[in-house]
Design an enzyme around this catalytic site. Sequence first.
Site, mmCIF file in Angstrom:
data_model
loop_
_atom_site.group_PDB
_atom_site.id
_atom_site.type_symbol
_atom_site.label_atom_id
_atom_site.label_comp_id
_atom_site.label_asym_id
_atom_site.label_seq_id
_atom_site.Cartn_x
_atom_site.Cartn_y
_atom_site.Cartn_z
ATOM 1 N N HIS A 146 0.801 -1.829 -0.384
ATOM 2 C CA HIS A 146 0.100 -0.344 -0.039
ATOM 3 C C HIS A 146 0.564 1.156 -0.306
ATOM 4 O O HIS A 146 0.446 2.412 -0.335
ATOM 5 C CB HIS A 146 -1.023 -0.751 0.830
ATOM 6 C CG HIS A 146 -1.662 -1.554 1.119
ATOM 7 N ND1 HIS A 146 -2.700 -1.221 0.582
ATOM 8 C CD2 HIS A 146 -2.543 -2.067 2.126
ATOM 9 C CE1 HIS A 146 -3.675 -2.348 0.628
ATOM 10 N NE2 HIS A 146 -3.667 -2.640 2.041
ATOM 11 N N ASP A 183 -3.257 -10.137 -2.160
ATOM 12 C CA ASP A 183 -4.216 -9.416 -1.219
ATOM 13 C C ASP A 183 -5.006 -9.380 -1.239
ATOM 14 O O ASP A 183 -5.250 -8.565 -2.051
ATOM 15 C CB ASP A 183 -2.869 -8.646 -0.820
ATOM 16 C CG ASP A 183 -3.283 -7.848 0.836
ATOM 17 O OD1 ASP A 183 -2.353 -8.200 1.520
ATOM 18 O OD2 ASP A 183 -4.240 -7.304 1.219
ATOM 19 N N HIS A 185 -6.616 -6.514 -0.286
ATOM 20 C CA HIS A 185 -7.041 -5.378 0.162
ATOM 21 C C HIS A 185 -6.296 -5.113 -1.627
ATOM 22 O O HIS A 185 -5.133 -5.488 -2.235
ATOM 23 C CB HIS A 185 -5.630 -4.272 0.658
ATOM 24 C CG HIS A 185 -6.964 -4.960 2.291
ATOM 25 N ND1 HIS A 185 -6.932 -6.280 3.124
ATOM 26 C CD2 HIS A 185 -8.129 -4.632 2.673
ATOM 27 C CE1 HIS A 185 -7.129 -6.033 3.682
ATOM 28 N NE2 HIS A 185 -8.285 -5.911 3.890
ATOM 29 N N ASP A 271 -4.605 -12.599 3.538
ATOM 30 C CA ASP A 271 -5.703 -12.540 3.730
ATOM 31 C C ASP A 271 -7.725 -12.661 2.801
ATOM 32 O O ASP A 271 -8.598 -12.280 3.178
ATOM 33 C CB ASP A 271 -5.951 -11.063 4.286
ATOM 34 C CG ASP A 271 -5.349 -9.919 3.402
ATOM 35 O OD1 ASP A 271 -5.450 -9.854 2.996
ATOM 36 O OD2 ASP A 271 -4.933 -8.511 4.143
#
Length: 375
Positions: A146, A183, A185, A271
């Site tokens: 990120h 991931d 996200h 995740d």
Amino acid sequence: METQDSAPTTGFFWHERCFWHDPGAIGVFSGHDEYLQPQPASESPESKRRLKNLLEVSGLIDELAVRKPSPARREDLERFHTRRYLEALEDGDAGRGGDAGDCAPYTPGSLAAARQSAGLAVAAVEAVATGELEQVYALCRPPGHHAEADRGRGFCLLGNIPVAVTRARALGQVGRVAILDWDVHHGNGQQAAFYDDPDVFTISIHQAGNYPLDTGTFEEQGEGAGRGACLNLPLPPGCGLGAYAHAMSELVLPAIEAFAPEMIVVACGYDAGAKDPLGKMLLNSTAFASMTRRLRELAGRCCHGRLVMIHEGGYSEGYVPFCGHAVIQALTDSNISVHDPQAEEIAAWAYQALQPHQRELIDGWRAAWSTHARP
């Protein structure tokens, strides 16, 4: 699979320093509030430490080339990050810590862990790019996918993959690179780093509208010379084994093969696992292993097997180790396995099969993607 008489061709890079990063007691929330009782941070060292411990107990670690590379150098960090941002991190680290940007808290000592984490990624990409190892798994922490050039985001302080890939390309170690982020996200950091670069293909398969809220749509496909070198698959919440397998078969793997990279790098978050507190997907360890095997086969066809796995998110301290062990076993084609006590139960949950709305969405993306010329 390695024999006892041959040197390992798969690396496992880690360092205890990475486990010492302390983001503070923010729990599952992105900030503080008078009604939020402090609790250990969701981004904790335990899921990573337990993964390494499981490798030790199973014996799989003995089939790997285990290394503890040096921290990333400032000059390599500056290939991606702005000097102003790095100086702000240094000032905060020398004081009381703070937030590096958006939900990226840190405390004194965190910068050393972040530089070490980026160093693992740098060394992993270099070892594979130069042919020293065929593939590497880097147990990075804090995560990096990120982080942007001028700020940290979502638990990430430094952009581990952008730093490593930018350095390797600047040194002429590798040219075209495909970065796949699975991931849960969106991999906004890699996207932002290479959005106008036709020689780095960024792919993110993630839960739609989770984090960040302002990035990750299918329509974001790069700009300028990099138009068509960015692919986002924002899957609806609740996707499981069938949806991920269909997305990989119908779009992700064919798109990477068509790009013809010299190396594949994976932002390997767990995740999207069914037990994760920060995602709403339904994968088990078997699904992560299957995706890894298919990527390994693809890498063998298109880029001489060059494959790097960079550990990203995954916040179930109990389940991440089983997912990570399954990935590393698949990466090495080892016979050493561990029993996942919940893999079969998760696979038997309702709605694991590809659902009609999921098929329609993925097939629609495939049709739209095929109509555009790619770099």
